[in-house]
Design an enzyme around this catalytic site. Structure first.
Site, PDB file in Angstrom:
ATOM      1  CG  ASP A  58      -3.138   1.997   2.591  1.00  0.00           C
ATOM      2  OD1 ASP A  58      -2.649   2.061   3.711  1.00  0.00           O
ATOM      3  OD2 ASP A  58      -3.547   0.884   2.177  1.00  0.00           O
ATOM      4  CG  ASP A 106      -0.663   8.227  -0.623  1.00  0.00           C
ATOM      5  OD1 ASP A 106      -1.619   7.723  -1.627  1.00  0.00           O
ATOM      6  OD2 ASP A 106       0.043   7.497  -0.083  1.00  0.00           O
TER       7      ASP A 106
END
Lengths: 257, 257
Positions: B12, B10
């Site tokens: 952010d 991932d």
């Protein structure tokens, strides 16, 4: 049913359908006037001013004056006035909502509003969604005129205020206080305008989920007219059961006379 | 955990937080490269092209190339290609979504589309909502890139693709087929790109409801990094339990080495 003194009338599906008048609607209104009944046009449409709603009805040959119109925009304006918790309002809505709020003394602003008030807005944008969401996150109270998901038109179902509500509620994580049908609030407001106790009133409409449920929620008798959205076999599946079901407004006259 | 060959990362909350890099993210990427691990940046952001995502990461000092990026826009484009049920698409979205669809041979149109594909769109309007709803009512298949309700920024939570989804789904009465996390689809797609069996992969992210749930849904191991959205005490309340929980990416290296 002799004691039925006040009629709270839905519009689309009850008095007209899209661009066509429902044939016995003008006569029904004349009967109300001739027999000295009290009545209000109780609509979930927040986009028009009362005078515009009345004008729209007159174009169908239905006698109507602005003073007989109640919109969820008016209920929202009254709500804000009564709360006394500030009059700064960020609006997602059209002329009917803006003018009702301004007439009630609200200041329309996007900076530090006390309320975010949202209705149908065909000029809705991401920018408005963002502003509403940020202001609600900062503590503004979220009011919605109505929850109608979609509006039937000749082109198909158009997005209603309830679709914009879904976006604002999802973005902000906050559910609104709703003004219009099926909330009891709107029916209570109508009875107060007419000065009639709930035992002597009846809600007349074509939609079980809005009109009839609003009457049920407010403890007022209801008449489902089978001229619009809801059909007889929908009644079994719904929460709000109508007091009576009629095929037409003429049948309703025979039942209440 | 020696057999961990592929990392689905991932962005952010995991590699950076808003405008700040997470301190050990550049070293983590260098470790992946030096130890010959496979990896993909698996983002729910549909608005950027892969090259823009890589460029964004490089600005944080994180080694990144476009070929290491998987967006839900790419998954949507691939989905349409594989279905073979037409390539006419009405788009609510930004550059990343449009370009992924065009590169996959789709024709962007608002007339008689086979699909309505919706992601984040900061130029969203009532007009777009109406067109999407009408086309879905006419039979177009509704795809959404992701369900993220809101995006954290310095100004507060901005409306995400999931907020626009709520409006389109409410107006049309139709729920979309979702491409991004937490759907297994995106993880399956990532593993296919890398050519790695699920037993040898791990999903790394900061969000239980998207990253970790996606891994759980796909049957892939997961590492929750406590550098972003989800906290240790959220784990008890959630459906998707992470395989491991680490305070930082450096801790993750120690655990998988």
């Amino acid at each position: 049913m002799k004691r039925t003194e006040a009629f709270l009338l839905d519009l689309d599906g009850t008095l007209y359908r899209g661009t066509e008048v429902i044939p016995d609607a003008p006569d029904f209104l004349r009967w109300l006037i001739e027999t000295d009944r009290k009545y209000l046009f109780v609509t979930n449409n927040s986009s028009r001013r009362p005078e515009q709603v009345a004008e729209h009805l007159r174009r169908f040959g239905i006698p109507a004056e602005a003073e007989h119109v109640l919109t969820p925009s008016m209920v929202a304006a009254q709500y804000i006035k009564e709360q006394g918790a500030g009059n700064r309002v960020y609006v997602i809505g059209e002329e009917g909502l803006r003018s009702a709020l301004i007439e009630a003394g609200c200041e329309i602003t996007d900076e530090q509003p006390d309320y975010v008030v949202q209705g149908i807005d065909r000029q809705f944008t991401y920018e408005k969604l963002m502003t509403a969401s940020l202001r609600i996150q900062s503590g503004a109270i979220y009011l919605a005129t109505n929850v109608d998901k979609a509006l039937p038109t000749e082109k198909g179902l158009m997005p209603g205020a309830g679709s914009l509500l879904a976006a604002v509620a999802t973005a902000s994580g906050c559910q609104p206080i709703v003004m219009g049908k099926p909330e009891a609030r709107m029916i209570d407001h109508a009875l107060e305008m007419l000065g009639v106790p709930k035992e002597r009133a009846i809600v007349v409409g074509d939609n079980l989920e809005t009109d009839i449920l609003a009457g049920v929620n407010a403890g007022v008798r209801t008449a489902l007219v089978l001229s619009g959205f809801s059909k007889r076999d929908h009644v079994a599946e719904t929460d709000g059961k109508p007091t009576i079901i009629v095929d037409s407004l003429s049948d309703l006259i025979r039942l209440v006379e």
